[in-house]
Every structure is written in structure tokens, then in C-alpha cells.
Design an enzyme around this catalytic site. Structure first.
Site, mmCIF file in Angstrom:
data_model
loop_
_atom_site.group_PDB
_atom_site.id
_atom_site.type_symbol
_atom_site.label_atom_id
_atom_site.label_comp_id
_atom_site.label_asym_id
_atom_site.label_seq_id
_atom_site.Cartn_x
_atom_site.Cartn_y
_atom_site.Cartn_z
ATOM 1 N N ARG A 235 -35.386 28.240 68.487
ATOM 2 C CA ARG A 235 -34.541 27.517 67.544
ATOM 3 C C ARG A 235 -35.449 26.944 66.462
ATOM 4 N NH1 ARG A 235 -30.892 29.921 69.266
ATOM 5 N NH2 ARG A 235 -28.937 29.165 70.170
ATOM 6 N N GLU A 264 -30.765 26.520 58.850
ATOM 7 C CA GLU A 264 -30.261 27.895 58.831
ATOM 8 C C GLU A 264 -28.916 27.888 58.132
ATOM 9 O OE1 GLU A 264 -30.051 30.079 62.532
ATOM 10 O OE2 GLU A 264 -32.135 29.621 62.938
ATOM 11 N N HIS A 283 -32.077 35.223 62.031
ATOM 12 C CA HIS A 283 -31.584 34.925 63.379
ATOM 13 C C HIS A 283 -30.887 36.150 63.996
ATOM 14 C CE1 HIS A 283 -30.313 31.322 66.091
ATOM 15 N NE2 HIS A 283 -30.499 32.419 66.806
HETATM 16 C C1 GLV Z 1 -29.026 33.042 69.930
HETATM 17 O O1 GLV Z 1 -29.843 32.423 69.319
HETATM 18 C C2 GLV Z 1 -28.542 32.623 71.188
HETATM 19 O O2 GLV Z 1 -28.810 31.482 71.599
HETATM 20 O O3 GLV Z 1 -27.858 33.425 71.850
#
Ligand code: GLV
Length: 319
Positions: A235, A264, A283
Site C-alpha cells: 500500500r 492514489e 496498482h
Molecule cells: C489489492 O491491492 C488488494 O488488496 O487486493
């Protein structure tokens, strides 16, 4: 029929399962559903199928008097106030396991792309700058036999360690909570300072919590070697982006490859994007067709179980 709100178009395999049992409304916009719309939509729903772009907090729960279950189509759930849900006996589901390998693949792809300057090379060719074979052109770093430091040795961290073995890397890890590390992984547990000081590559695999927020900041980056490459597929908030920008700019570390950022999306004029030694992807670590389809199905299974009053197959906290 139970009413379900789905906050984005997700793979059909998941949506179809919901449609067989429930009245389903889907936010079909490309961007996340606006907060005011979401707060309106949850008024009469029984189940919420959401993504990490939605904040599920006390305000939302207060607006959703009939809500029985929250299903997040992600393994991470830092977007959800689980305690607030638990206080209202609303189970929360996530999608662990199915995205472990896809995410580890992506972490390794970023690691290798940074080490061997793949993105810079591709940009160089596309810009028409490739005139000859250059004996010192775009020299990078070896991956094989290097030291990899894994911060967070959960499912994904361990999958990255398995990949590293194939590259003859020495793998260090730092994890305050892991207990049963399979000996076959051949990893060495160390304190964070040792990991920072000794690793050629550092890959982050911790969830975002109060404890891990800005775990990697100015002080930590200063402890790294100037040749260190940092990879983040966890993250964005785990890394202090301002400190990272300064460390990359000033040569305190060599490179960063980030699939997650804070904020983000990362604005196109963010200082990190002005650096040639920083790769940012949007991401997408779990974004393979098979993996996202499995995630959509598991999130549907969680939601349907919650609506039937059954235990979720993948609860984030057992109630
Ligand atoms: C993506 O970042 C997830 O947590 O699945």
C-alpha cells in the site's frame, strides 16, 4: 429478493453469481462512485460489494440501516473500518490467497525492470535515441546472487521469496508476527535496520495499518545502501512519498518501483514522476485475467454467504 450494490463493473463471473440470487445494481462509471451517490445508494441495500477505492466507515454504515454484509474485492481492507462493521455485526469479506502469485509475479517484474532499467530502455528506443550498441549504455544491477530484503513475510512475501530462490538470491526478511516460516524457503529473519543496511533490493509486503504507516521514511531510507532498489506492491501509505522523492533525488537509494502510491491515483505532476529512477504502475499487481476473475468470484461467494446469514468463506475477522 435481497438488494446488492456493486461499486464498479467487475468480471462477469462474479456479477452473474450475484444476479442469480439478488437484485443487483452496478455503478458502471470508469471512475469510483462519488461519495454522495454511494451514501444514497446504500440506504436500502442488504449487501455491499465494493473495491479498495470505497471508504466504508461509520458514516456509510449509519446511512445503510439494512446492510448485512460488506464484501471487498481485494485482499487488503484498509479502506474498511472493520471495527465499526463488527460493532454492528456486519461481517466483512476479502479475497486472500487467489492473488498471492499474481502479486508476487508483479513485484518481481518491477524488481527486475528497475534493476535492468527496462522502462528507461524502452523509452530510449521509442524516442529514437538508439544509435549504436553502447558498452556502457543503461548499465543496471544484477538480480542473480543479490540480497533481497522482504518486509512482511505473509503469503505474498513468501511467494516473492520462492521466486528469489530461482535467482540464487540471499533472502532476508523482517516480520514481527510470522511464526511458521517453512525451512525450505531458506530465508533469514533480521531486524528492520539490518535488512535496510544489507539488502540490494527491498520488497514491501505488509498490510497498511497504524503500525506500518510510513514504515519506510527518511530515517529508514538513509540506512539503505546508495545502490538499493525499493519495490512496493503493498500500500502506498507504507512509504513516505516525500522522503522517497528526496532519497531518490539525492542518491540515498538508487531506484524505486512502485505499484502503489500515496495518494492514489498519483497526479501526473507528482515529483516522483519527474525522476528517471522511479517507475510507477497504476496498482495493477493482481491484474491478470484469471486472478481478477477469481477475486470477483470469491467476493461474490462472501457476499452471498453473508446475505444467507452463513459464515463468510473469507472473513477478515471471525465474528
Ligand atoms: C489489492 O491491492 C488488494 O488488496 O487486493
Amino acid at each position: 429478493m435481497k438488494k446488492v450494490y456493486v461499486t464498479r463493473l467487475v468480471p462477469d463471473e462474479g456479477l452473474d453469481m450475484l444476479k442469480q440470487e439478488c437484485k443487483v445494481e452496478v455503478w458502471e462509471g470508469e471512475l469510483p462512485v462519488p461519495r454522495d451517490v454511494l451514501l444514497e445508494k446504500v440506504r436500502d441495500i442488504d449487501g455491499l460489494y465494493c473495491l479498495l477505492s470505497e471508504r466504508v466507515d461509520a458514516e456509510l454504515l449509519a446511512a445503510a440501516p439494512h446492510l448485512q454484509v460488506v464484501s471487498n474485492m481485494a485482499v487488503g481492507y484498509d479502506n474498511i473500518d472493520v471495527d465499526a462493521c463488527t460493532a454492528r455485526s456486519i461481517p466483512v469479506g476479502n479475497t486472500p490467497g487467489v492473488l498471492t502469485d499474481a502479486t508476487a509475479d508483479c513485484a518481481f517484474a518491477l524488481l527486475m525492470a528497475a534493476a535492468r532499467r527496462i522502462v528507461e530502455g524502452a523509452d530510449y528506443v521509442r524516442a529514437g535515441r538508439w544509435k549504436t550498441w553502447g558498452p556502457m549504455l543503461l548499465m543496471g544491477q544484477d538480480v542473480h546472487a543479490a540480497v533481497l530484503g522482504i518486509v512482511g513475510l505473509g503469503r505474498i512475501g513468501q511467494a516473492v521469496a520462492r521466486r528469489a530462490r530461482g535467482f540464487d538470491m540471499r533472502v532476508l526478511y523482517h516480520d514481527l508476527y510470522v511464526s511458521d516460516v517453512p525451512p525450505a524457503l531458506k530465508v533469514t529473519g533480521v531486524g528492520l535496520d539490518t535488512l535496510l543496511a544489507e539488502s540490494d533490493f527491498i520488497s514491501l509486503h505488509v498490510p497498511l495499518t497504524e503500525e506500518t504507516y510510513h514504515l519506510i521514511g527518511a530515517g529508514e531510507l538513509r540506512k539503505c545502501k546508495p545502490t538499493t532498489i525499493l519495490v512496493n506492491t503493498s500500500r502506498g501509505g507504507v512509504v513516505d512519498a516525500d522522503a522517497l522523492y528526496r532519497a531518490l533525488r539525492d542518491g540515498e537509494i538508487a531506484y524505486a518501483a512502485l505499484d502503489v502510491t500515496e495518494p492514489e491515483p498519483l497526479p501526473a505532476d507528482h515529483p516522483l514522476l519527474s525522476l528517471s529512477n522511479c517507475i510507477v504502475t497504476p496498482h495493477i499487481a493482481s491484474a491478470s485475467v484469471v486472478t481478477r476473475t477469481r477475486m470477483a468470484v470469491i467476493a461474490a461467494e462472501n457476499l452471498l454467504a453473508g446475505l444467507r446469514g452463513e459464515s463468510l468463506p473469507h472473513p477478515v475477522k471471525v465474528q
